[in-house]
Every structure is written in C-alpha cells, then in structure tokens.
Enzyme design. Structure first.
Site, short mmCIF file in Angstrom:
data_model
loop_
_atom_site.label_atom_id
_atom_site.label_comp_id
_atom_site.label_asym_id
_atom_site.label_seq_id
_atom_site.Cartn_x
_atom_site.Cartn_y
_atom_site.Cartn_z
N GLU A 139 -25.11 87.85 12.33
CA GLU A 139 -26.70 87.99 11.56
C GLU A 139 -27.29 87.25 11.77
O GLU A 139 -28.73 87.20 11.65
CB GLU A 139 -26.08 88.03 10.02
N LYS A 182 -35.89 85.40 6.33
CA LYS A 182 -35.40 86.62 5.57
C LYS A 182 -36.08 86.09 4.21
O LYS A 182 -36.57 87.48 3.91
CB LYS A 182 -33.98 86.40 5.26
N GLU A 193 -37.43 97.00 0.12
CA GLU A 193 -37.09 97.65 1.55
C GLU A 193 -37.91 98.98 1.56
O GLU A 193 -37.26 100.06 1.81
CB GLU A 193 -35.61 98.00 1.56
N ARG A 195 -38.81 95.13 5.22
CA ARG A 195 -37.20 94.70 5.22
C ARG A 195 -36.33 95.76 5.76
O ARG A 195 -35.48 95.24 6.36
CB ARG A 195 -37.04 94.75 3.56
N LYS A 242 -30.15 91.75 -2.81
CA LYS A 242 -29.73 93.02 -2.83
C LYS A 242 -28.37 92.54 -3.42
O LYS A 242 -27.54 91.68 -2.98
CB LYS A 242 -29.23 93.15 -1.34
N HIS A 253 -23.11 100.29 10.81
CA HIS A 253 -22.29 100.71 9.48
C HIS A 253 -21.19 101.78 10.14
O HIS A 253 -20.13 102.08 9.26
CB HIS A 253 -23.37 101.35 8.71
N ASN A 297 -32.21 95.66 9.25
CA ASN A 297 -31.15 96.61 9.60
C ASN A 297 -30.95 96.73 10.83
O ASN A 297 -30.26 97.73 11.37
CB ASN A 297 -31.43 97.69 8.76
N HIS A 340 -27.70 98.01 12.23
CA HIS A 340 -26.84 98.54 11.10
C HIS A 340 -26.53 100.02 11.06
O HIS A 340 -25.51 100.34 10.53
CB HIS A 340 -27.47 98.08 9.68
N ARG A 395 -28.18 94.27 -19.54
CA ARG A 395 -29.43 95.01 -19.19
C ARG A 395 -29.93 93.70 -18.27
O ARG A 395 -31.43 93.82 -18.04
CB ARG A 395 -30.37 95.52 -20.21
N HIS A 441 -18.29 92.85 8.95
CA HIS A 441 -19.54 93.68 9.08
C HIS A 441 -20.42 93.01 10.12
O HIS A 441 -20.97 93.82 10.78
CB HIS A 441 -20.35 93.15 7.55
N1 GLY Z 1 -29.03 92.39 4.60
C1 GLY Z 1 -30.32 93.22 4.94
C2 GLY Z 1 -31.12 92.97 3.67
O1 GLY Z 1 -30.84 91.93 2.87
O2 GLY Z 1 -32.12 93.55 3.60
#
Ligand code: GLY
Length: 355
Positions: free
Chosen positions: A187, A223, A233, A237, A145, A248, A241, A244, A123, A260
């Site tokens: 990025e 970031k 997000e 946040r 993430k 994507h 993207n 993206h 957990r 990516h």
């Molecule tokens: N790669 C985008 C984020 O971490 O929100």
C-alpha cells in the site's frame, strides 16, 4: 513524552495522526487531549491483546480514562456480523454512553470493525485508531472507511466515520512478520506510484527506522489530502483503489488466504502491464513497479484463470451499473481513472498477465 510527527487531516472538524516510536505507553494522555473526559471500550484481537493491551490499559488508567476491553479471535474471517454483534452487545453491557469512545487497537480488521461499531452504536460514538500494522498505519487507519465483510464479499457493509485521532506507535511494527511488513509495503508503494516518484524511489533502499517513519508520514499526508477533497469516494478517492479491482478478485479467489497488500501488489503490476499494452502507461513503468514489489517479496502476477477472476471482481461493490472504473498509471507519480464497460475487465486481466 517521546517525539512524534503530526499530520493533520482536515475532514469535518479535523483530526491529528501522530507517528512516532513509543507512543502506546503515552496513548492515554494523547487520547484524553483529543477527546476529553470519557470512558473507553478498547477493541483488539487475540494476537495484539498479548502484545499491547496491557500497555494501553495502563496508560489509559494513568490518564484517568476508565476502560473495558473486548478481544476477538484474530483473522479476516472474523470481520463479520457475528463478531460485530458481540462487540455492540459488549458495549451495551458495559453501558458505554454517547460521550464515551471506542479505541481500535490493532490492524486493518480491528480498525474496520471497531470503527463500524462506533459508527452504529447509539447512532454513533467517537473512536480512536491505534494501528499496529504497517498496512493500517499507511492506509486503513486514516480516512474513516469502516466495514465488515459479508458472505458475498469484503467490506460490503460499512460506514464513513472519521476517527478523533490516530496514534501510530512505530515500535509496534518491529513485531510484525516479514509477510505482514510486505503486506503494508504494497500500500505504501501504491502511494508512490499514485502521487510521487520520489516517494516511490525511497523503496530502493532499506525501509526501516527514520526512513520508514518518513514513508508512513508521506503516505498519511497523501491519503489525508485525497480524503479532504473527496471523503465519500465519489471522485479522486477512487484513485486509492489502484491495483484493487484485480487485487480484490485475486484475494477472493484465494479465499482470503492471500493478504490484502499482496493481492493489491499483483493487481498493481497487472494494471501497469495492461496500461502499457493499451498505450496509456509510459513504457518501463511495469518493470520498475515489479522490481520494487519483488524487493519486498510481493507477487507481480497471478495464476488464477481469467474467468474466475472476472466472476470474483464483478461481485465487488465498486462496480456501478454496466461499467467498471480502473485506476491506470500514466507514469510513476501520476495515475488516471478510466471507466469502461464491465466486459473490458477480462481483456485488462489478460493483458495484465505476465505469460
Ligand atoms: N483504502 C482506500 C481508501 O481508504 O479509500
């Protein structure tokens, strides 16, 4: 101890991102300083194992951290539930306890999957990121993430789980292929387009050595700041993207053969073009962004047909209900979120194509 820069990320109890050359040789002491006495499971892939695993294990030993290691075959196609299950079984077999840690040694795939293993094992146990690609250094190792891919798409199962520390040894970037360097540059350029024209202008020159360290530090600061104000997000946040949604879709259409960052580069160029045609983006932005992307051999367009791209994008988890949110530059250094009905996606893609 080599010199390094420190960026603090104030989420939860907060953590430091350390950036500098030669840090892997001293990572044991740095990790012990961040997490105290514990055992560790180092998770890495078959490429990074050969290059850096011994250095990391030796350093952990010197710092009195008893460590076991697990290597999985390199490649995005292995960021799946079967390898995650193997990692979890490995941790259980080695009796990793609640006070122990996971160490992610590698790029985005390793960081995402090892971080997710840490989020669910017992957990939740603590973890540390040791990014060895530029993409992981400027983006995926920071912000918590974690995820694996499912058959229906990328990153469809995961958790938000912040690391205890991130140790970015910039010497590891010297062994990256030009393709992998460009993948991370996309990025980093994205961060300039999002937040800072001066950072964007740094990509006009040679980005290596001190300049590369400064780029990484600035990307991590921006970031970190966004994650501090919107960890899960829900609002700001989502700006990260940029490029993206279309990116994507391109990545998916390429069956993940395209990196990516490369797909995001094309997505970013396309949203700039669409934004100019819609009167949102300052004229000349698309040209400036494309010129910069091309300097790093990054794509600025796609040949996939619009219908296939729309189908691919609509299985993306970031779509909510009947709407889709685009990140659109107003100018370099300032972007906005625009929520549209999903039907608008095809129009954005068409407007974004360089025909
Ligand atoms: N790669 C985008 C984020 O971490 O929100």
């Amino acid at each position: 101890m080599p010199e390094y820069k420190t960026v603090k990320v104030n989420v939860g109890k907060g953590y430091d991102v350390l950036i500098g050359g030669g840090l892997l040789s001293d990572c044991g002491g740095l990790i012990a300083g961040a997490v105290g006495k514990c055992r560790a499971a180092v998770i890495t892939d078959s490429n990074v194992e050969k290059l850096y695993l011994k250095t990391v294990l030796d350093s952990l030993k010197t710092a009195d951290i008893d460590a076991v290691s697990f290597t999985f075959p390199a490649g995005e196609e292995n960021k799946n539930i079967s390898v995650l299950s193997d990692i979890l079984e490995f941790m259980a077999e080695n009796r990793l306890g609640r006070g122990d840690i996971v160490i992610a040694l590698g790029g985005g795939v390793t960081g995402d999957m090892a971080g997710f293993a840490a989020a669910v094992y017992l957990r939740g146990v603590r973890y540390v990121q040791l990014p060895t690609t530029l993409l992981a250094a400027v983006d995926s190792s920071v912000g918590g993430k974690t995820a694996i891919d499912l058959t229906r798409g990328k990153n469809l199962a995961g958790a938000f789980k912040q690391p205890e520390t991130v140790i970015c040894d910039t010497d590891t970037l010297k062994t990256l292929s030009p393709y992998q360097m460009s993948n991370g540059m996309a990025e980093a350029i994205k961060t300039g387009v999002l937040f800072d024209r001066n950072l964007f202008c740094m990509f006009d020159g040679d980005v290596s050595g001190e300049r590369l360290e400064s780029v990484i530090e600035q990307c991590v600061r921006y970031k970190g700041h966004i994650v501090e104000i919107d960890e899960k997000e829900r609002n700001e946040r989502r700006l990260l993207n940029l490029g993206h949604t279309i990116g994507h879709a391109i990545e998916k259409c390429s069956e993940y053969k395209m990196g990516h960052g490369h797909a995001v580069a094309a997505g970013m160029a396309m949203i700039c073009r669409a934004g100019e045609k819609l009167g949102v983006t300052e004229p000349g932005t698309a040209e400036a962004v494309c010129d910069t992307l091309r300097r790093f051999d990054l794509p600025t367009n796609t040949d996939y047909n619009t219908g296939d791209l729309v189908s691919a994008a609509l299985s993306d988890k970031k779509r909510s209900g009947g709407t889709i949110t685009f990140v659109v530059p107003e100018r370099i250094g300032k972007c906005v979120l625009t929520t549209e009905p999903v039907e608008a996606l095809g129009r954005y893609i068409e407007l974004g194509k360089d025909k």
